[in-house]
Design a protein around this motif. Sequence first.
Motif, PDB file in Angstrom:
ATOM      1  N   THR A  15      29.586  36.187  42.185  1.00  0.00           N
ATOM      2  CA  THR A  15      30.981  35.764  42.206  1.00  0.00           C
ATOM      3  C   THR A  15      31.604  35.908  40.825  1.00  0.00           C
ATOM      4  OG1 THR A  15      30.465  34.211  43.988  1.00  0.00           O
ATOM      5  CG2 THR A  15      32.521  33.859  42.793  1.00  0.00           C
ATOM      6  N   HIS A  16      30.853  35.561  39.786  1.00  0.00           N
ATOM      7  CA  HIS A  16      31.349  35.741  38.424  1.00  0.00           C
ATOM      8  C   HIS A  16      31.540  37.225  38.116  1.00  0.00           C
ATOM      9  CE1 HIS A  16      30.900  31.656  36.492  1.00  0.00           C
ATOM     10  NE2 HIS A  16      30.367  31.466  37.699  1.00  0.00           N
ATOM     11  N   ILE A  17      30.556  38.024  38.467  1.00  0.00           N
ATOM     12  CA  ILE A  17      30.651  39.461  38.192  1.00  0.00           C
ATOM     13  C   ILE A  17      31.870  40.057  38.890  1.00  0.00           C
ATOM     14  CG2 ILE A  17      29.529  41.691  38.626  1.00  0.00           C
ATOM     15  CD1 ILE A  17      26.829  40.155  38.165  1.00  0.00           C
ATOM     16  N   ASP A  18      32.066  39.689  40.160  1.00  0.00           N
ATOM     17  CA  ASP A  18      33.244  40.178  40.889  1.00  0.00           C
ATOM     18  C   ASP A  18      34.521  39.738  40.185  1.00  0.00           C
ATOM     19  OD1 ASP A  18      34.728  41.144  43.390  1.00  0.00           O
ATOM     20  OD2 ASP A  18      35.297  39.029  43.310  1.00  0.00           O
ATOM     21  N   GLY A  19      34.547  38.496  39.697  1.00  0.00           N
ATOM     22  CA  GLY A  19      35.730  38.005  39.002  1.00  0.00           C
ATOM     23  C   GLY A  19      36.042  38.811  37.757  1.00  0.00           C
ATOM     24  N   TYR A  20      35.016  39.079  36.943  1.00  0.00           N
ATOM     25  CA  TYR A  20      35.247  39.881  35.732  1.00  0.00           C
ATOM     26  C   TYR A  20      35.679  41.296  36.075  1.00  0.00           C
ATOM     27  CZ  TYR A  20      33.188  36.139  32.940  1.00  0.00           C
ATOM     28  OH  TYR A  20      32.940  34.936  32.332  1.00  0.00           O
ATOM     29  N   GLN A  21      35.121  41.847  37.154  1.00  0.00           N
ATOM     30  CA  GLN A  21      35.477  43.207  37.526  1.00  0.00           C
ATOM     31  C   GLN A  21      36.933  43.331  37.981  1.00  0.00           C
ATOM     32  OE1 GLN A  21      32.254  44.031  40.299  1.00  0.00           O
ATOM     33  NE2 GLN A  21      31.158  45.220  38.745  1.00  0.00           N
ATOM     34  N   ARG A  22      37.551  42.216  38.366  1.00  0.00           N
ATOM     35  CA  ARG A  22      38.983  42.243  38.686  1.00  0.00           C
ATOM     36  C   ARG A  22      39.825  42.509  37.438  1.00  0.00           C
ATOM     37  NH1 ARG A  22      39.917  39.137  43.500  1.00  0.00           N
ATOM     38  NH2 ARG A  22      37.934  39.117  44.663  1.00  0.00           N
ATOM     39  N   PHE A  23      39.224  42.307  36.257  1.00  0.00           N
ATOM     40  CA  PHE A  23      39.934  42.477  34.990  1.00  0.00           C
ATOM     41  C   PHE A  23      39.248  43.561  34.151  1.00  0.00           C
ATOM     42  CE2 PHE A  23      40.482  38.169  36.535  1.00  0.00           C
ATOM     43  CZ  PHE A  23      41.855  38.001  36.475  1.00  0.00           C
ATOM     44  N   ALA A  24      38.951  44.673  34.811  1.00  0.00           N
ATOM     45  CA  ALA A  24      38.187  45.748  34.160  1.00  0.00           C
ATOM     46  C   ALA A  24      38.908  46.338  32.958  1.00  0.00           C
ATOM     47  CB  ALA A  24      37.889  46.848  35.184  1.00  0.00           C
ATOM     48  N   ALA A  25      40.218  46.219  32.896  1.00  0.00           N
ATOM     49  CA  ALA A  25      40.950  46.738  31.744  1.00  0.00           C
ATOM     50  C   ALA A  25      40.853  45.810  30.545  1.00  0.00           C
ATOM     51  CB  ALA A  25      42.414  46.954  32.111  1.00  0.00           C
ATOM     52  N   GLU A  26      40.369  44.569  30.762  1.00  0.00           N
ATOM     53  CA  GLU A  26      40.325  43.579  29.700  1.00  0.00           C
ATOM     54  C   GLU A  26      38.912  43.254  29.223  1.00  0.00           C
ATOM     55  OE1 GLU A  26      42.510  40.062  30.767  1.00  0.00           O
ATOM     56  OE2 GLU A  26      43.822  41.205  32.105  1.00  0.00           O
ATOM     57  N   CYS A  27      37.919  43.479  30.067  1.00  0.00           N
ATOM     58  CA  CYS A  27      36.568  43.062  29.704  1.00  0.00           C
ATOM     59  C   CYS A  27      35.520  43.975  30.333  1.00  0.00           C
ATOM     60  CB  CYS A  27      36.320  41.616  30.143  1.00  0.00           C
ATOM     61  SG  CYS A  27      36.298  41.373  31.940  1.00  0.00           S
ATOM     62  N   GLU A  28      34.321  43.872  29.779  1.00  0.00           N
ATOM     63  CA  GLU A  28      33.198  44.661  30.285  1.00  0.00           C
ATOM     64  C   GLU A  28      31.943  43.795  30.255  1.00  0.00           C
ATOM     65  OE1 GLU A  28      30.703  48.784  29.293  1.00  0.00           O
ATOM     66  OE2 GLU A  28      32.101  47.927  27.821  1.00  0.00           O
ATOM     67  N   ILE A  29      31.210  43.792  31.352  1.00  0.00           N
ATOM     68  CA  ILE A  29      29.926  43.078  31.401  1.00  0.00           C
ATOM     69  C   ILE A  29      28.884  43.966  30.740  1.00  0.00           C
ATOM     70  CG2 ILE A  29      28.140  42.114  32.902  1.00  0.00           C
ATOM     71  CD1 ILE A  29      30.412  41.624  34.973  1.00  0.00           C
ATOM     72  N   VAL A  30      28.363  43.501  29.609  1.00  0.00           N
ATOM     73  CA  VAL A  30      27.435  44.327  28.827  1.00  0.00           C
ATOM     74  C   VAL A  30      26.004  43.825  28.874  1.00  0.00           C
ATOM     75  CG1 VAL A  30      29.274  45.050  27.259  1.00  0.00           C
ATOM     76  CG2 VAL A  30      27.866  43.052  26.680  1.00  0.00           C
ATOM     77  N   ALA A  31      25.773  42.605  29.428  1.00  0.00           N
ATOM     78  CA  ALA A  31      24.414  42.066  29.417  1.00  0.00           C
ATOM     79  C   ALA A  31      24.228  41.070  30.545  1.00  0.00           C
ATOM     80  CB  ALA A  31      24.115  41.398  28.075  1.00  0.00           C
TER      81      ALA A  31
END
Length: 395
Positions: A15-31
């Motif tokens: 759920t967190h990963i999906d949330g961050y992916q909604r803001f792909a222009a602002e952030c990137e999951i790196v770890a």
Amino acid sequence: MLKIGIIGTGGISRTHIDGYQRFAAECEIVALCDIAPGKAAALGAELGLASARAYERVEDLLAAEDLDLVSIATPPSTHAELTIAALRAGVDVLVEKPMAPSLEECDAMIAAAAENDRILSVVAQNRFRDDMATLKEVLDSGLIGPVSHAQVSSSWWRGTAYYDLWWRGTWEREGGGCTLNHAIHHLDLTSWMLGAPSAVTAVLTNAQHENSEVEDLSVAVLQYDRALAEVTSSVVHHGEEQAIVLQGRHARVSQPWKVIADVAEPNGFPAPGGDPALVAKIEALAAAHRPLEHEGHPGQIGDVLGAVRERRRPLVDGADGRRAIELVTAIYEAGIERRTVDLPLPPDDPYYRAGTLVHRAPHFFEKTATVADLPGDITVGSSAGSSAGGTAGDG
């Protein structure tokens, strides 16, 4: 581009990963990090996070990565230690609910954020729902008048296998039962809408889960200056029909949505038809609610990302998370000690400290099974039309 780390790769991490992916222009999951060997790497591969490096030790993650923000999605008993480690490493934190099992740990987390000039937010995704935002706007308008009574039903249902997961069903690892890990959402909403009560009474039991030490049902009464709130916390309610009902001096409003406004006959009995003009005003205010761009976890994640960029307070911070834990703590103390508990709880109260529940709480039953993982997906929110949901600690 903000760099994001995910600590804990159980069910709620998705759920967190999906949330961050909604803001792909602002952030990137790196770890990604998980203590179970290979689990973080497997999740990264499954979700196509090709550039995300996998770790099994938080110390290694924090030493190797230049992170802006981490989501902590691990069992409740680990929240304080992991949050403090990240804050001291100069990383902002979004930690899953419940914030921590004790007020002592909550205060240590808040202190670490202040001492290191970092942002700390605690997941309270139901504040980022259109139905709850509408209810809050109507309440804040004053149209219903002062609240006299609230009924808060945190009604969930879980089978016995739910408590076979290794960290669930014990006071030491889970920190409590449905009051802490399910009703935390509704208790947060109660605090958000009504403020802090002055006293709490409660009863606890385990009605259906013979493989768990902790409660699966509690009923609490929160006392305000001229109001009472009833809070039912449950994982024994078939249908998961959740509700928040607010009875004001002039009208009643609730989610699921309903408005009633009674007026009196000369003899004090309710007049037929009530007050249609007031109902119309309330309905118009509710209809004017501007829908949120993102609801639930994505809504809160979007706010936290903005707070990290702008170095501002998030809409839900550590103090908010602590208030919900104080209510849970008072409910446990009242139920275990069988007495009324006054709020706020002072630091010299035994239940303020970490470990008190482990020593004082009853073992309704003993945990009979321990499995590393459970099959299937978790439910965030309810498919049964609930008004406030999200069992985020289920991950």
